[in-house]
Design a protein around this motif. Structure first.
Motif, PDB file in Angstrom:
ATOM      1  N   LEU A   1      41.868  21.986  37.351  1.00  0.00           N
ATOM      2  CA  LEU A   1      42.308  23.323  36.952  1.00  0.00           C
ATOM      3  C   LEU A   1      41.860  23.616  35.530  1.00  0.00           C
ATOM      4  O   LEU A   1      41.972  22.778  34.647  1.00  0.00           O
ATOM      5  CB  LEU A   1      43.834  23.414  36.987  1.00  0.00           C
TER       6      LEU A   1
ATOM      7  N   ARG B   1      34.711  29.874  40.972  1.00  0.00           N
ATOM      8  CA  ARG B   1      34.373  28.901  42.018  1.00  0.00           C
ATOM      9  C   ARG B   1      33.299  29.487  42.925  1.00  0.00           C
ATOM     10  O   ARG B   1      33.059  30.679  42.952  1.00  0.00           O
ATOM     11  CB  ARG B   1      35.614  28.548  42.835  1.00  0.00           C
TER      12      ARG B   1
ATOM     13  N   GLY C   1      45.487  29.496  40.034  1.00  0.00           N
ATOM     14  CA  GLY C   1      46.045  28.486  40.940  1.00  0.00           C
ATOM     15  C   GLY C   1      45.549  28.663  42.359  1.00  0.00           C
ATOM     16  O   GLY C   1      44.490  29.238  42.599  1.00  0.00           O
ATOM     17  N   LEU C   2      46.340  28.160  43.293  1.00  0.00           N
ATOM     18  CA  LEU C   2      45.969  28.232  44.711  1.00  0.00           C
ATOM     19  C   LEU C   2      45.949  29.688  45.173  1.00  0.00           C
ATOM     20  O   LEU C   2      46.671  30.521  44.655  1.00  0.00           O
ATOM     21  CB  LEU C   2      46.976  27.444  45.549  1.00  0.00           C
ATOM     22  N   ARG C   3      45.113  29.972  46.154  1.00  0.00           N
ATOM     23  CA  ARG C   3      45.007  31.294  46.769  1.00  0.00           C
ATOM     24  C   ARG C   3      44.872  32.413  45.729  1.00  0.00           C
ATOM     25  O   ARG C   3      45.503  33.455  45.817  1.00  0.00           O
ATOM     26  CB  ARG C   3      46.207  31.562  47.682  1.00  0.00           C
ATOM     27  N   ASP C   4      44.029  32.150  44.705  1.00  0.00           N
ATOM     28  CA  ASP C   4      43.685  33.155  43.695  1.00  0.00           C
ATOM     29  C   ASP C   4      44.896  33.668  42.913  1.00  0.00           C
ATOM     30  O   ASP C   4      44.882  34.787  42.407  1.00  0.00           O
ATOM     31  CB  ASP C   4      42.970  34.366  44.325  1.00  0.00           C
TER      32      ASP C   4
ATOM     33  N   GLU D   1      53.159  35.702  37.777  1.00  0.00           N
ATOM     34  CA  GLU D   1      52.130  35.311  38.730  1.00  0.00           C
ATOM     35  C   GLU D   1      51.636  36.556  39.450  1.00  0.00           C
ATOM     36  O   GLU D   1      52.419  37.368  39.923  1.00  0.00           O
ATOM     37  CB  GLU D   1      52.722  34.315  39.732  1.00  0.00           C
TER      38      GLU D   1
ATOM     39  N   ARG E   1      47.028  20.394  37.922  1.00  0.00           N
ATOM     40  CA  ARG E   1      46.402  19.313  38.672  1.00  0.00           C
ATOM     41  C   ARG E   1      44.940  19.205  38.255  1.00  0.00           C
ATOM     42  O   ARG E   1      44.359  20.159  37.751  1.00  0.00           O
ATOM     43  CB  ARG E   1      46.559  19.505  40.175  1.00  0.00           C
TER      44      ARG E   1
ATOM     45  N   ALA F   1      52.419  23.066  38.030  1.00  0.00           N
ATOM     46  CA  ALA F   1      51.276  23.321  38.913  1.00  0.00           C
ATOM     47  C   ALA F   1      49.994  22.655  38.430  1.00  0.00           C
ATOM     48  O   ALA F   1      48.994  22.689  39.116  1.00  0.00           O
ATOM     49  CB  ALA F   1      51.057  24.831  39.028  1.00  0.00           C
TER      50      ALA F   1
ATOM     51  N   ARG G   1      48.016  38.357  41.754  1.00  0.00           N
ATOM     52  CA  ARG G   1      46.749  38.092  42.423  1.00  0.00           C
ATOM     53  C   ARG G   1      45.626  38.375  41.440  1.00  0.00           C
ATOM     54  O   ARG G   1      45.577  39.424  40.824  1.00  0.00           O
ATOM     55  CB  ARG G   1      46.624  38.982  43.652  1.00  0.00           C
TER      56      ARG G   1
ATOM     57  N   HIS H   1      46.086  30.294  34.009  1.00  0.00           N
ATOM     58  CA  HIS H   1      45.214  29.497  34.868  1.00  0.00           C
ATOM     59  C   HIS H   1      45.217  30.084  36.263  1.00  0.00           C
ATOM     60  O   HIS H   1      46.144  30.773  36.673  1.00  0.00           O
ATOM     61  CB  HIS H   1      45.605  28.023  34.870  1.00  0.00           C
TER      62      HIS H   1
END
Ligand SMILES: [Zn+2]
Length: 420
Positions: A108, A218, A127-130, A146, A105, A103, A148, A125
């Motif tokens: 990040l 962010r 990642g996408l969508r928190d 993984e 990129r 993942a 939320r 880290h």
């Protein structure tokens, strides 16, 4: 471009070594925070602690937390090296084939807790969508979970004034790039940020910022903003994702002021070189000097009338809009693949990039705004605005907007800035 972009990355690369045992507890934050968000609240403290430990080397810390950003042209092993993992450890992690490694990129940020021998204890880290991905150690194996992320949203209030460019001003005010771009977008129907900016223009902005364990992750939505351009005050309130004046008028108009996509690179260029090369009257168009490759966008919704080569215009796109309006974009380096004759185009959609094809002495965009086939000066044509807040919803809108208007008033009067 690489040179301009590299500055924040270099800043982000600064290694932060932190003693885990001495991690400060995250403080209680007010609903409205006026503390600077870069560096995040925790980091100054953390760096101080690291210095203190350096002075008293009685008990070496059991582990360190390091934070690194995955760079463009980076490799997973390079990143793990910078995070302080021992070589064998990094190799084992790379061969573990955990989703985290795939993942990675650019951009990040990866956080690792490593012990004194370079053994990885924990790595995470966002990642996408928190999705927060965490790798933990179990004996000699690694496990990845993984979940939320427990993100916390704070409302930030900032103001600043323009000295050279919008980005220079937002940098100075600790406003993230994402928010600067939103400002340019929100006021993009009234202000051409490539040409209209004046020294001593001012902005105030109320926006959301996401935090994870006390660190900025962010920037979020702009809730309210004010821009004072050449003495004229523009205000915007977020209402269901669209922006309206405090009175309920829509800020969106049928055409954007600038056909150039606003970015750090194009804004910096515009301030060094005056973008208007020739008098409008003589030449019936507006020229925008910009670096080759700067994205050109459709200023309004419409249908493509022409896309291809045409004499002195070089590569050119002509768009037919509602009513009698059409716009022309000339000297393009290339035309976007999706732009074909009779195809639909939305306002703000990229149609190509700045070049110097046709009769052009240097890279620039030649932009024409036509009414019934006749070139008109886009700066002096009055344009209809999009739908205002509906009459029946106006009272509720103004009630919701009131606290944001108060915050803009306070920022405009310098009250909140003085608190920082
Ligand atoms: Zn021109």
């Amino acid at each position: 471009m690489a040179l301009l972009k590299s500055l924040p990355q270099v800043r982000a690369r600064l290694l932060r070594v932190v003693v885990l045992a001495a991690l400060p507890l995250t403080g209680v934050f007010a609903a409205i925070s006026t503390a600077p968000d870069t560096p995040p609240p925790g980091s100054a403290l953390m760096e101080n602690l690291a210095v203190d430990v350096g002075r008293s080397l009685v008990t070496p810390p059991a582990s360190y937390i390091r934070e690194e950003r995955y760079q463009r042209a980076d490799t997973p092993s390079g990143l793990l090296f910078r995070l302080g993992l021992a070589e064998g450890e990094a190799r084992r992690l790379l061969h573990s084939n955990l989703p985290l490694m795939r993942a990675l990129r650019p951009g990040l940020t990866v956080t690792a807790e490593v012990d004194a021998e370079g053994r990885l204890l924990r790595l995470s880290h966002l990642g996408l969508r928190d999705a927060l991905v965490t790798v933990t150690r179990h004996g000699e194996a690694f496990r990845s979970v993984e979940e939320r992320a427990p993100l916390e949203t704070r409302v930030m209030l900032r103001s600043g004034s323009i000295r050279s460019s919008l980005f220079a001003a937002t940098d100075a005010a600790n406003v993230p790039d994402g928010v600067a771009m939103q400002l340019a977008d929100i006021f993009g129907s009234d202000i051409d940020f490539h040409r209209d900016l004046r020294r001593n223009d001012r902005f105030s902005v109320v926006y959301e910022m996401s935090y994870l364990e006390g660190r900025t992750v962010r920037s979020g939505r702009v809730l309210a903003a004010e821009f004072v351009n050449n003495g004229r005050v523009y205000r915007a309130i977020n209402h269901g994702g669209s922006y309206y004046t405090p009175e309920g008028r829509n800020l969106r108009k049928a055409f954007l002021r600038s056909p150039l996509e606003f970015s750090r690179i194009s804004s910096g260029f515009a301030t060094r070189m005056h973008p208007i090369l020739r008098e409008w009257r003589a030449h019936r168009g507006v020229d925008y000097a910009a670096p080759v490759g700067t994205r050109v966008r459709a200023t309004g919704d419409g249908v493509v009338e022409f896309a291809g080569r045409q004499g002195g215009y070089g590569n050119v796109v002509i768009i037919r809009h509602h009513g009698q309006y059409s716009t022309l974009y000339g000297h393009l380096k290339g035309i976007a693949k999706a732009v074909r004759k009779d195809g639909r185009i939305a306002q703000g959609e990229a149609i190509g990039s700045v070049g110097q094809t046709g009769w052009a002495t240097g890279p620039h965009l030649h932009y024409e705004f036509r009414v019934a086939g006749v070139q008109r000066n886009p700066l002096t044509v009055a344009l209809p605005a999009a739908q205002p807040v509906a009459t029946h919803a106006l009272a509720a809108y103004q009630r919701d907007a009131a606290p944001l208007v108060v915050q803009l008033d306070l920022l405009a009067n310098g009250v909140l800035a003085a608190l920082e």
